[in-house]
Design a protein around this motif. Sequence first.
Motif, PDB file in Angstrom:
ATOM      1  N   GLY A 129      14.116   7.854  38.870  1.00 32.96           N
ATOM      2  CA  GLY A 129      13.553   7.583  37.555  1.00 32.96           C
ATOM      3  C   GLY A 129      12.408   6.590  37.563  1.00 32.96           C
ATOM      4  O   GLY A 129      11.940   6.129  38.613  1.00 32.96           O
ATOM      5  N   SER A 130      11.970   6.237  36.372  1.00 30.32           N
ATOM      6  CA  SER A 130      10.730   5.478  36.214  1.00 30.32           C
ATOM      7  C   SER A 130      10.893   3.975  36.379  1.00 30.32           C
ATOM      8  O   SER A 130       9.905   3.257  36.563  1.00 30.32           O
ATOM      9  CB  SER A 130      10.130   5.765  34.830  1.00 30.32           C
ATOM     10  N   SER A 131      12.104   3.461  36.322  1.00 32.18           N
ATOM     11  CA  SER A 131      12.286   2.001  36.352  1.00 32.18           C
ATOM     12  C   SER A 131      12.855   1.481  37.671  1.00 32.18           C
ATOM     13  O   SER A 131      13.110   0.281  37.801  1.00 32.18           O
ATOM     14  CB  SER A 131      13.199   1.564  35.203  1.00 32.18           C
ATOM     15  N   ALA A 132      13.044   2.356  38.655  1.00 32.78           N
ATOM     16  CA  ALA A 132      13.625   1.934  39.934  1.00 32.78           C
ATOM     17  C   ALA A 132      12.660   1.038  40.703  1.00 32.78           C
ATOM     18  O   ALA A 132      11.442   1.227  40.659  1.00 32.78           O
ATOM     19  CB  ALA A 132      13.985   3.155  40.771  1.00 32.78           C
ATOM     20  N   THR A 142      20.543   5.627  39.449  1.00 33.50           N
ATOM     21  CA  THR A 142      19.671   6.766  39.181  1.00 33.50           C
ATOM     22  C   THR A 142      19.581   6.978  37.673  1.00 33.50           C
ATOM     23  O   THR A 142      20.325   6.383  36.905  1.00 33.50           O
ATOM     24  CB  THR A 142      20.200   8.040  39.856  1.00 33.50           C
ATOM     25  N   GLY A 143      18.670   7.840  37.259  1.00 31.77           N
ATOM     26  CA  GLY A 143      18.510   8.114  35.839  1.00 31.77           C
ATOM     27  C   GLY A 143      17.134   7.691  35.366  1.00 31.77           C
ATOM     28  O   GLY A 143      16.312   7.197  36.144  1.00 31.77           O
ATOM     29  N   GLY A 144      16.863   7.904  34.091  1.00 31.74           N
ATOM     30  CA  GLY A 144      15.533   7.614  33.572  1.00 31.74           C
ATOM     31  C   GLY A 144      14.499   8.572  34.124  1.00 31.74           C
ATOM     32  O   GLY A 144      13.326   8.222  34.261  1.00 31.74           O
ATOM     33  N   THR A 145      14.927   9.786  34.453  1.00 32.07           N
ATOM     34  CA  THR A 145      14.010  10.786  34.988  1.00 32.07           C
ATOM     35  C   THR A 145      12.971  11.150  33.938  1.00 32.07           C
ATOM     36  O   THR A 145      13.238  11.116  32.743  1.00 32.07           O
ATOM     37  CB  THR A 145      14.773  12.042  35.435  1.00 32.07           C
ATOM     38  N   THR A 146      11.776  11.510  34.402  1.00 36.10           N
ATOM     39  CA  THR A 146      10.648  11.689  33.489  1.00 36.10           C
ATOM     40  C   THR A 146      10.272  13.148  33.262  1.00 36.10           C
ATOM     41  O   THR A 146       9.286  13.426  32.582  1.00 36.10           O
ATOM     42  CB  THR A 146       9.418  10.941  34.031  1.00 36.10           C
ATOM     43  N   ASN A 147      11.032  14.085  33.821  1.00 39.60           N
ATOM     44  CA  ASN A 147      10.711  15.502  33.643  1.00 39.60           C
ATOM     45  C   ASN A 147      11.961  16.342  33.902  1.00 39.60           C
ATOM     46  O   ASN A 147      12.906  15.882  34.576  1.00 39.60           O
ATOM     47  CB  ASN A 147       9.580  15.918  34.594  1.00 39.60           C
ATOM     48  N   PRO A 148      12.007  17.572  33.385  1.00 36.61           N
ATOM     49  CA  PRO A 148      13.186  18.423  33.561  1.00 36.61           C
ATOM     50  C   PRO A 148      13.496  18.742  35.025  1.00 36.61           C
ATOM     51  O   PRO A 148      14.667  18.934  35.373  1.00 36.61           O
ATOM     52  CB  PRO A 148      12.833  19.689  32.777  1.00 36.61           C
ATOM     53  N   TYR A 149      12.478  18.832  35.883  1.00 37.06           N
ATOM     54  CA  TYR A 149      12.757  19.072  37.305  1.00 37.06           C
ATOM     55  C   TYR A 149      13.634  17.948  37.867  1.00 37.06           C
ATOM     56  O   TYR A 149      14.686  18.189  38.448  1.00 37.06           O
ATOM     57  CB  TYR A 149      11.453  19.170  38.100  1.00 37.06           C
ATOM     58  N   GLU A 287     -13.196  13.749  42.003  1.00 32.66           N
ATOM     59  CA  GLU A 287     -13.567  13.027  40.803  1.00 32.66           C
ATOM     60  C   GLU A 287     -12.340  12.295  40.294  1.00 32.66           C
ATOM     61  O   GLU A 287     -11.253  12.864  40.215  1.00 32.66           O
ATOM     62  CB  GLU A 287     -14.065  14.002  39.728  1.00 32.66           C
ATOM     63  N   ILE A 288     -12.512  11.015  39.981  1.00 33.41           N
ATOM     64  CA  ILE A 288     -11.418  10.256  39.390  1.00 33.41           C
ATOM     65  C   ILE A 288     -11.392  10.534  37.892  1.00 33.41           C
ATOM     66  O   ILE A 288     -12.384  10.350  37.191  1.00 33.41           O
ATOM     67  CB  ILE A 288     -11.556   8.757  39.675  1.00 33.41           C
ATOM     68  N   VAL A 289     -10.257  11.027  37.413  1.00 26.28           N
ATOM     69  CA  VAL A 289     -10.085  11.410  36.011  1.00 26.28           C
ATOM     70  C   VAL A 289      -8.949  10.573  35.416  1.00 26.28           C
ATOM     71  O   VAL A 289      -8.266   9.844  36.135  1.00 26.28           O
ATOM     72  CB  VAL A 289      -9.783  12.927  35.895  1.00 26.28           C
ATOM     73  N   PRO A 290      -8.724  10.650  34.102  1.00 28.27           N
ATOM     74  CA  PRO A 290      -7.662   9.842  33.494  1.00 28.27           C
ATOM     75  C   PRO A 290      -6.289  10.096  34.121  1.00 28.27           C
ATOM     76  O   PRO A 290      -6.020  11.156  34.683  1.00 28.27           O
ATOM     77  CB  PRO A 290      -7.692  10.272  32.022  1.00 28.27           C
ATOM     78  N   ARG A 291      -5.445   9.105  34.002  1.00 25.99           N
ATOM     79  CA  ARG A 291      -4.081   9.207  34.523  1.00 25.99           C
ATOM     80  C   ARG A 291      -3.368  10.427  33.953  1.00 25.99           C
ATOM     81  O   ARG A 291      -3.654  10.862  32.846  1.00 25.99           O
ATOM     82  CB  ARG A 291      -3.273   7.953  34.160  1.00 25.99           C
ATOM     83  N   ARG A 292      -2.420  10.934  34.723  1.00 25.87           N
ATOM     84  CA  ARG A 292      -1.598  12.061  34.294  1.00 25.87           C
ATOM     85  C   ARG A 292      -0.275  11.520  33.748  1.00 25.87           C
ATOM     86  O   ARG A 292       0.357  10.667  34.375  1.00 25.87           O
ATOM     87  CB  ARG A 292      -1.357  12.987  35.496  1.00 25.87           C
ATOM     88  N   GLU A 293       0.134  12.023  32.603  1.00 21.94           N
ATOM     89  CA  GLU A 293       1.370  11.538  31.981  1.00 21.94           C
ATOM     90  C   GLU A 293       2.566  11.740  32.911  1.00 21.94           C
ATOM     91  O   GLU A 293       2.734  12.800  33.498  1.00 21.94           O
ATOM     92  CB  GLU A 293       1.616  12.277  30.661  1.00 21.94           C
ATOM     93  N   GLY A 298       3.603   3.840  42.171  1.00 24.78           N
ATOM     94  CA  GLY A 298       3.851   3.942  43.610  1.00 24.78           C
ATOM     95  C   GLY A 298       5.325   3.850  43.935  1.00 24.78           C
ATOM     96  O   GLY A 298       6.063   3.115  43.274  1.00 24.78           O
ATOM     97  N   PHE A 299       5.749   4.612  44.928  1.00 23.13           N
ATOM     98  CA  PHE A 299       7.124   4.494  45.402  1.00 23.13           C
ATOM     99  C   PHE A 299       7.224   5.019  46.829  1.00 23.13           C
ATOM    100  O   PHE A 299       6.442   5.854  47.255  1.00 23.13           O
ATOM    101  CB  PHE A 299       8.112   5.226  44.474  1.00 23.13           C
ATOM    102  N   TRP A 300       8.188   4.470  47.549  1.00 28.09           N
ATOM    103  CA  TRP A 300       8.436   4.908  48.918  1.00 28.09           C
ATOM    104  C   TRP A 300       9.898   4.637  49.246  1.00 28.09           C
ATOM    105  O   TRP A 300      10.630   4.010  48.477  1.00 28.09           O
ATOM    106  CB  TRP A 300       7.496   4.203  49.902  1.00 28.09           C
TER     107      TRP A 300
END
Length: 339
Positions: A129-132, A142-149, A287-293, A298-300
Amino acid sequence: MSVLVTGGAGYIGSHTAVELLDSGFDVVVVDNLCNSNRESLRRVEALTGKKLTFIEGDICDANWLDQVFASHNIDSVIHFAALKAVGESVSRPIDYYHNNVSGTLALLAAMNKAGVSKLVFSSSATVYGSSAKVPYREDQATGGTTNPYGSSKLIIENMLLDCAKANPALSVAMLRYFNPIGAHESGLIGEDPQGIPNNLMPFIAQVAVGKRSQLSVFGGDYNTPDGTCLRDYLHVVDLAVGHVQALDWVANNQGAKPFNLGTGNGTSVLEMIAAFEAASGVKIPYEIVPRREGDLEGFWADSRLAEQELGWKAKLSLERMMIDTWRWQHGNPNGYLPS
């Protein structure tokens, strides 16, 4: 005794089939070919000089799956079959939950009927998820996933934990992948996305062979050394080897347990572009474009548990990942389709 590989004609599945055959396993592949190509398995047989069994079908079809188990002496299962495009999952959540979750339920029911209790599951780092906090560790929440996948993978992990509690004989290794890239060193098998690639590396490779005009880099203002996202990229062959070693773990353990498979290093998008240019000699326009929702900064991985319990550690370098990717893409500009 045979290993059943669901989704075995796909990118990771085909590379794992090579490692299984080379390790002396009998391999039965089932795949509905919705996002893969039968040609990959012909090339697996050519590479190894060994035959595998291929059965086309959908794991959501419970009756068909029961027949597969009844017709083959299956000892263990490696489960790849899933829809896997993060962006697409947002617009097609019903398809993703049906295919990924319902398909796994059908597989578990068929395994139970057939008395098969050893499973290696293709999970994902998206379950954190997004807060790990990074590096990701298996003992983090785990949890706080940001998409159905990602949500579908987390639901499946929880299903597997519940099934293992209910059935003490069940043994499941849940392999949480980070970002597999690269190809077999022969250049015969590699990543062959259908349509516009959803991941960075195949998009770079398709720009290099002229299939795409330029790369869009989503966001250049992240709090990272060069402003672009950091990800943990590992060679697909290292990942495939991890599945073979996980089979040994499930043969000697009980319960369901997660394992991170990654290098432990974060590499930025711009570093990836530079590494590919160095390996291929091809300039990649971008080309650098706006961020993707939904993209994370970063994570590893922290993969020490996999090293301790599976005896697995990523060995192949970023340079090797790039060289192998370019060899595959240059030699197969249209993937498994004729040039």
